[in-house]
Design an enzyme around this catalytic site. Structure first.
Site, PDB file in Angstrom:
ATOM      1  N   GLY A 186       0.819  -1.216   0.000  1.00 47.27           N
ATOM      2  CA  GLY A 186       0.000   0.000   0.000  1.00 47.27           C
ATOM      3  C   GLY A 186       0.846   1.255   0.000  1.00 47.27           C
ATOM      4  N   TYR A 220     -13.275  -4.126  10.518  1.00 43.88           N
ATOM      5  CA  TYR A 220     -11.983  -3.431  10.527  1.00 43.88           C
ATOM      6  C   TYR A 220     -11.312  -3.609  11.894  1.00 43.88           C
ATOM      7  CZ  TYR A 220      -8.653   0.503  10.034  1.00 43.88           C
ATOM      8  OH  TYR A 220      -7.519   1.282   9.974  1.00 43.88           O
ATOM      9  N   LYS A 234      -7.722  -5.589  12.732  1.00 46.21           N
ATOM     10  CA  LYS A 234      -6.565  -4.941  13.358  1.00 46.21           C
ATOM     11  C   LYS A 234      -6.193  -5.640  14.668  1.00 46.21           C
ATOM     12  CE  LYS A 234      -5.890  -1.814  10.168  1.00 46.21           C
ATOM     13  NZ  LYS A 234      -4.657  -1.788   9.370  1.00 46.21           N
ATOM     14  N   ILE A 292      -5.136   9.795  11.413  1.00 50.34           N
ATOM     15  CA  ILE A 292      -4.109  10.309  10.501  1.00 50.34           C
ATOM     16  C   ILE A 292      -4.799  10.882   9.256  1.00 50.34           C
ATOM     17  CG2 ILE A 292      -1.960   9.761   9.282  1.00 50.34           C
ATOM     18  CD1 ILE A 292      -1.810   9.120  12.321  1.00 50.34           C
TER      19      ILE A 292
HETATM   20  N1  LIG Z   1      -5.619   7.096   8.240  1.00 50.98           N
HETATM   21  C1  LIG Z   1      -5.786   6.732   9.493  1.00 50.98           C
HETATM   22  O1  LIG Z   1      -6.307   7.493  10.322  1.00 50.98           O
HETATM   23  C2  LIG Z   1      -5.364   5.363   9.961  1.00 50.98           C
HETATM   24  C3  LIG Z   1      -5.486   5.097  11.330  1.00 50.98           C
HETATM   25  C4  LIG Z   1      -5.098   3.853  11.805  1.00 50.98           C
HETATM   26  C5  LIG Z   1      -4.582   2.909  10.936  1.00 50.98           C
HETATM   27  N2  LIG Z   1      -4.478   3.194   9.601  1.00 50.98           N
HETATM   28  C6  LIG Z   1      -3.947   2.142   8.749  1.00 50.98           C
HETATM   29  O2  LIG Z   1      -2.839   2.629   8.033  1.00 50.98           O
HETATM   30  C7  LIG Z   1      -2.740   1.953   6.774  1.00 50.98           C
HETATM   31  C8  LIG Z   1      -2.674   2.981   5.651  1.00 50.98           C
HETATM   32  O3  LIG Z   1      -3.851   3.759   5.709  1.00 50.98           O
HETATM   33  P1  LIG Z   1      -4.076   5.114   4.888  1.00 50.98           P
HETATM   34  O4  LIG Z   1      -4.834   6.016   5.770  1.00 50.98           O
HETATM   35  O5  LIG Z   1      -2.826   5.555   4.255  1.00 50.98           O
HETATM   36  O6  LIG Z   1      -5.116   4.565   3.790  1.00 50.98           O
HETATM   37  P2  LIG Z   1      -5.244   4.868   2.230  1.00 50.98           P
HETATM   38  O7  LIG Z   1      -6.554   4.282   1.854  1.00 50.98           O
HETATM   39  O8  LIG Z   1      -4.979   6.285   1.928  1.00 50.98           O
HETATM   40  O9  LIG Z   1      -4.051   3.995   1.613  1.00 50.98           O
HETATM   41  C9  LIG Z   1      -4.081   2.614   1.628  1.00 50.98           C
HETATM   42  C10 LIG Z   1      -3.188   2.088   0.526  1.00 50.98           C
HETATM   43  O10 LIG Z   1      -3.318   0.651   0.501  1.00 50.98           O
HETATM   44  C11 LIG Z   1      -3.620   0.242  -0.823  1.00 50.98           C
HETATM   45  N3  LIG Z   1      -4.445  -0.959  -0.820  1.00 50.98           N
HETATM   46  C12 LIG Z   1      -5.739  -1.063  -0.435  1.00 50.98           C
HETATM   47  N4  LIG Z   1      -6.179  -2.307  -0.647  1.00 50.98           N
HETATM   48  C13 LIG Z   1      -5.149  -3.004  -1.170  1.00 50.98           C
HETATM   49  C14 LIG Z   1      -5.001  -4.337  -1.609  1.00 50.98           C
HETATM   50  N5  LIG Z   1      -6.027  -5.196  -1.564  1.00 50.98           N
HETATM   51  N6  LIG Z   1      -3.804  -4.733  -2.106  1.00 50.98           N
HETATM   52  C15 LIG Z   1      -2.772  -3.861  -2.179  1.00 50.98           C
HETATM   53  N7  LIG Z   1      -2.858  -2.574  -1.789  1.00 50.98           N
HETATM   54  C16 LIG Z   1      -4.037  -2.157  -1.286  1.00 50.98           C
HETATM   55  C17 LIG Z   1      -4.373   1.418  -1.433  1.00 50.98           C
HETATM   56  O11 LIG Z   1      -4.382   1.367  -2.855  1.00 50.98           O
HETATM   57  C18 LIG Z   1      -3.623   2.597  -0.856  1.00 50.98           C
HETATM   58  O12 LIG Z   1      -2.495   2.943  -1.633  1.00 50.98           O
HETATM   59  C19 LIG Z   1      -3.950   1.044   6.699  1.00 50.98           C
HETATM   60  O13 LIG Z   1      -3.611  -0.260   7.095  1.00 50.98           O
HETATM   61  C20 LIG Z   1      -4.911   1.653   7.697  1.00 50.98           C
HETATM   62  O14 LIG Z   1      -5.824   0.696   8.207  1.00 50.98           O
HETATM   63  C21 LIG Z   1      -4.854   4.395   9.104  1.00 50.98           C
END
Ligand SMILES: NC(=O)c1ccc[n+]([C@@H]2O[C@H](COP(=O)([O-])OP(=O)(O)OC[C@H]3O[C@@H](n4cnc5c(N)ncnc54)[C@H](O)[C@@H]3O)[C@@H](O)[C@H]2O)c1
Length: 257
Positions: free
Chosen positions: A10, A161, A165, A194
């Site tokens: 990702g 979700y 996690k 984030i």
């Molecule tokens: N943004 C937040 O507040 C937050 C908080 C806690 C945890 N997270 C975790 O951080 C990580 C990144 O989140 P983010 O906010 O950057 O999300 P985002 O949706 O902006 O980015 C996620 C990335 O993962 C890729 N992706 C999604 N499904 C996929 C798949 N099946 N195969 C390959 N790639 C795939 C997407 O194309 C994207 O580039 C995630 O695991 C999310 O659960 C985010």
């Protein structure tokens, strides 16, 4: 190859992109597995390429067994060995539905990518790391998984979700235990709120909650906050640690009265 290699799932946008860019700036060659069309994230990928030029982008689905196998093989063929694996890719449910209305389809979609996909990619890369270590005992790889504060916080409209996690929390402990004897530390980073595309749809809600005092550190987290934590864990300065979860969340995890 002499250059160190980092795999970031990702890594095309959001937190993953910030991590990939940070590691590229620190001299790592990058391999990214992402489901995004390359065209859509061209600028992000160019930014990484402009830093040290060594980027392998694999368009694939972490939830698909064949894609994971092909990706791991191509990384092996291209780079030889993986110094850092960052399990970052993750999805939220397509529809936020009450726990009593959650569908099996949505459960399978979220668990299949976030937990099953991450587990089996880690298994494949860990085996490669062990083979590389057998050839070079000085080799010190590291595995980092980006989970979430949802690991221990209930959101009853996205239970799948939260469960995915929570599973990653145990996955971290299991791999940490299994690989400690081989000198491979395994960590987890639990982001809070984030600012990325994932939280864009609920940004007004979080703006309000943060301004009302939800977080001890009263601001949104930025992708770079997570990238900095990854960088610290890769530094090698925490040699007598494994299995830890680091909360990068502005203090969200602190219980308050
Ligand atoms: N943004 C937040 O507040 C937050 C908080 C806690 C945890 N997270 C975790 O951080 C990580 C990144 O989140 P983010 O906010 O950057 O999300 P985002 O949706 O902006 O980015 C996620 C990335 O993962 C890729 N992706 C999604 N499904 C996929 C798949 N099946 N195969 C390959 N790639 C795939 C997407 O194309 C994207 O580039 C995630 O695991 C999310 O659960 C985010």
């Amino acid at each position: 190859m002499n250059q160190k290699t980092a795999v970031v799932t990702g890594g095309g946008r959001g937190i993953g992109h910030a991590i990939a860019l940070q590691l590229a700036q620190e001299g790592y060659a990058l391999a990214i597995l992402d489901i995004n069309d390359e065209e859509k994230i061209r600028d992000n990928l160019e930014q990484i390429r402009s830093v040290n030029g060594n980027l392998f982008y694999f368009h694939g689905d972490l939830g698909c067994s064949q894609d994971r196998i092909t990706f791991a093989r191509e990384v092996r063929e291209k780079y030889g060995r993986v110094d850092v694996l960052v399990n970052n890719a993750g999805v939220a449910p397509k529809v936020r539905a009450d726990l009593l209305e959650m569908t099996e389809e949505s459960f399978d979609f979220v668990i299949g990518i976030n937990l099953k996909g991450t587990f089996f990619l880690t298994q494949a890369i860990a085996k490669d790391m062990l083979k590389a270590k057998a050839q070079d005992p000085a080799f010190r790889p590291v595995i980092i998984t980006i989970s979430s504060n949802s690991e221990y916080t209930s959101s009853i409209n996205r239970g799948e979700y939260c469960m995915s996690k929570a599973g990653l929390g145990m996955m971290t402990k299991l791999f940490a235990d299994r690989l400690a004897g081989d000198g491979i530390p395994v960590y987890e980073i639990r982001p809070g709120i984030i600012r990325t595309d994932m939280t864009k749809t609920v940004s007004e809600k979080y703006d309000r909650m943060i301004s009302e005092g939800l977080l001890p550190i009263r601001r949104w987290g930025e992708p770079q906050d997570i990238a900095n934590a990854v960088s610290a864990l890769c530094s090698g300065k925490l040699a007598y640690t494994t299995g830890q979860a680091i909360d990068v969340d502005g203090g969200f995890h602190i219980r308050r009265l």
